[in-house]
Motif scaffolding. Structure first.
Motif, short mmCIF file in Angstrom:
data_model
loop_
_atom_site.label_atom_id
_atom_site.label_comp_id
_atom_site.label_asym_id
_atom_site.label_seq_id
_atom_site.Cartn_x
_atom_site.Cartn_y
_atom_site.Cartn_z
N GLU A 188 -0.78 8.47 0.81
CA GLU A 188 -0.55 9.92 0.73
C GLU A 188 -0.12 10.43 2.10
O GLU A 188 0.84 11.17 2.23
CB GLU A 188 -1.84 10.65 0.29
N LEU A 190 -4.99 6.27 1.42
CA LEU A 190 -4.34 5.40 0.46
C LEU A 190 -4.24 6.07 -0.90
O LEU A 190 -5.22 6.59 -1.41
CB LEU A 190 -5.12 4.09 0.34
N ARG A 191 -3.05 6.07 -1.48
CA ARG A 191 -2.85 6.60 -2.83
C ARG A 191 -3.00 5.48 -3.85
O ARG A 191 -3.67 5.62 -4.85
CB ARG A 191 -1.48 7.25 -2.96
N SER A 192 -2.33 4.35 -3.61
CA SER A 192 -2.42 3.24 -4.55
C SER A 192 -1.91 1.96 -3.91
O SER A 192 -1.35 1.98 -2.81
CB SER A 192 -1.60 3.53 -5.80
N ARG A 193 -2.12 0.87 -4.62
CA ARG A 193 -1.54 -0.41 -4.23
C ARG A 193 -0.69 -0.88 -5.40
O ARG A 193 -1.11 -0.81 -6.54
CB ARG A 193 -2.63 -1.45 -3.93
N VAL A 194 0.51 -1.32 -5.08
CA VAL A 194 1.42 -1.79 -6.12
C VAL A 194 1.87 -3.21 -5.82
O VAL A 194 1.90 -3.63 -4.68
CB VAL A 194 2.66 -0.87 -6.28
N THR A 219 7.81 -2.63 -10.15
CA THR A 219 6.54 -2.37 -9.47
C THR A 219 5.52 -1.91 -10.50
O THR A 219 5.87 -1.22 -11.47
CB THR A 219 6.67 -1.28 -8.38
N THR A 220 4.29 -2.32 -10.30
CA THR A 220 3.19 -1.99 -11.20
C THR A 220 1.93 -1.88 -10.35
O THR A 220 1.77 -2.66 -9.40
CB THR A 220 3.00 -3.10 -12.26
N PRO A 221 1.01 -0.97 -10.68
CA PRO A 221 -0.26 -0.94 -9.96
C PRO A 221 -0.95 -2.32 -10.02
O PRO A 221 -0.91 -3.00 -11.04
CB PRO A 221 -1.08 0.11 -10.69
N HIS A 249 0.86 -1.18 0.00
CA HIS A 249 0.00 0.00 0.00
C HIS A 249 0.89 1.23 0.00
O HIS A 249 1.85 1.30 0.76
CB HIS A 249 -0.89 0.02 1.25
N ASP A 308 -4.05 -3.34 -10.19
CA ASP A 308 -5.08 -3.55 -11.19
C ASP A 308 -4.49 -3.80 -12.58
O ASP A 308 -4.98 -4.65 -13.32
CB ASP A 308 -6.05 -2.38 -11.24
N GLU A 309 -3.43 -3.08 -12.94
CA GLU A 309 -2.76 -3.30 -14.22
C GLU A 309 -2.10 -4.68 -14.27
O GLU A 309 -2.16 -5.37 -15.28
CB GLU A 309 -1.70 -2.23 -14.48
#
Length: 89
Positions: free
Chosen positions: A27, A38-42, A61-63, A24, A65-66
């Motif tokens: 921000e 939370l900004r994003s999950r990678v 590292t990649t998001p 996780h 969802d992608e």
């Protein structure tokens, strides 16, 4: 699909990849309240590893969802070598 660390997945472009973990990225985060925005999950992964672990320069590292759109179901678990603590041979 739930991604699991130390698991090998087939990747559309890279062949088999080893997932090292899902993280996780916040921000802001307040450790006292254990809460944050939370900004994003990678997902951290590599296409190059051996019994000792990933090759450091190959970690990506990649998001999440992608990443899920380019991998299939798990094909195995990476076990690696276990080393005794320093001094215990």
């Amino acid at each position: 699909m739930i991604l699991t660390e130390n698991t090998i997945y087939p990747h559309d472009e890279l062949g088999e990849v080893l997932v090292l973990g899902v993280h996780h990225v916040f921000e802001t985060y307040d450790p006292d309240s254990v809460d944050g925005r939370l900004r994003s999950r990678v997902v951290r992964y590599t296409a190059e590893w051996d019994d000792y672990g990933p090759m450091p320069s190959s970690i990506r590292t990649t998001p999440v969802d992608e990443f899920r759109t380019v991998v299939g179901d798990a094909v195995g678990t990476w076990k690696g070598l276990e080393w005794p603590p320093n001094g215990d041979t």
